[in-house]
Structure formats: structure tokens, C-alpha cells
Design a protein around this motif. Structure first.
Motif: not given
Length: 112
Positions: A81-84, A87-92, A103-107
Motif C-alpha cells: 500500500x502507499x505510505x499515505x 486507513x489501509x495501514x491501520x487495518x492491516x 520507497x513510497x509504499x509499504x509492504x
């Protein structure tokens, strides 16, 4: 719900049943969200998690992702997902994914 001309359009995902599972969130007999995820690999990946705007914030995304994790066990799962996309980061992260920034994404990975 998902019909743009990107590579993995809904039609293509449906046709690739040997590679993808599709989970639906249903309210009052209407599909309000979906998740498509690979399932045949050692490490699988949800490609899309989508909930219609008026149904967001009701837990559908989390419920679909939790079910995908359950169905995927004992295999690993990763998401990108993108670093910004907070909401998705919190869900995961709420479901046990661990961030590996770059980079500009988070795995993120989820392993048993």
C-alpha cells in the motif's frame, strides 16, 4: 464495483478462479464490498479491498480481510500500500501485519 481498465479488472479476476478467491460483504442482499486475493501460493496477496463509500466505517473491510487470513492459513500473506494510505495501514496492522517500509509504499507480511 470494480470495472476500470486496469490489468486485474473484476472480469479478469473472476475468470482466474484457479488463482483468486473473491469475498463479498453483503448488507440487505446487496454487495457493499469485496476483497480479491490470490490463494494458491506460499505467500498470497489481496489485490483489492473495496467497500462502497456509504458503508465504510462499519467493519466490512476488516471482516473480509480477517476471513481471508483465516482461509489462507497456514500460508503467508503480504500486502502493498502507499505510505499515505493511513486507513489501509491501520487495518492491516490491526490484524497482525508488520510493516517493512521502503520507497513510497509499504509492504506488510502476516505469517503464522
Amino acid at each position: 464495483m470494480h470495472s476500470d481498465d486496469g490489468y486485474w479488472t473484476a472480469d479478469k479476476v473472476i475468470e482466474a478462479g484457479d488463482r483468486f478467491r473473491i469475498l463479498l460483504a453483503i448488507e440487505n442482499d446487496e454487495a457493499v464490498g469485496y476483497l480479491d486475493i490470490t490463494y494458491k501460493y506460499d505467500e498470497n496477496e489481496p489485490y483489492d479491498i473495496f467497500v462502497q463509500e456509504e458503508y465504510r466505517g462499519r467493519g466490512y473491510g476488516k471482516a473480509m480481510l480477517a476471513r481471508a487470513i483465516e482461509l489462507n492459513r497456514p500460508k503467508g500473506m503480504m500486502v502493498l500500500t502507499e505510505t499515505d494510505n493511513t486507513a489501509a495501514i491501520a487495518l492491516f496492522e490491526s490484524l497482525g501485519f508488520c510493516r517493512r517500509p521502503g520507497g513510497n509504499s509499504i509492504t506488510a507480511w502476516f505469517m503464522l
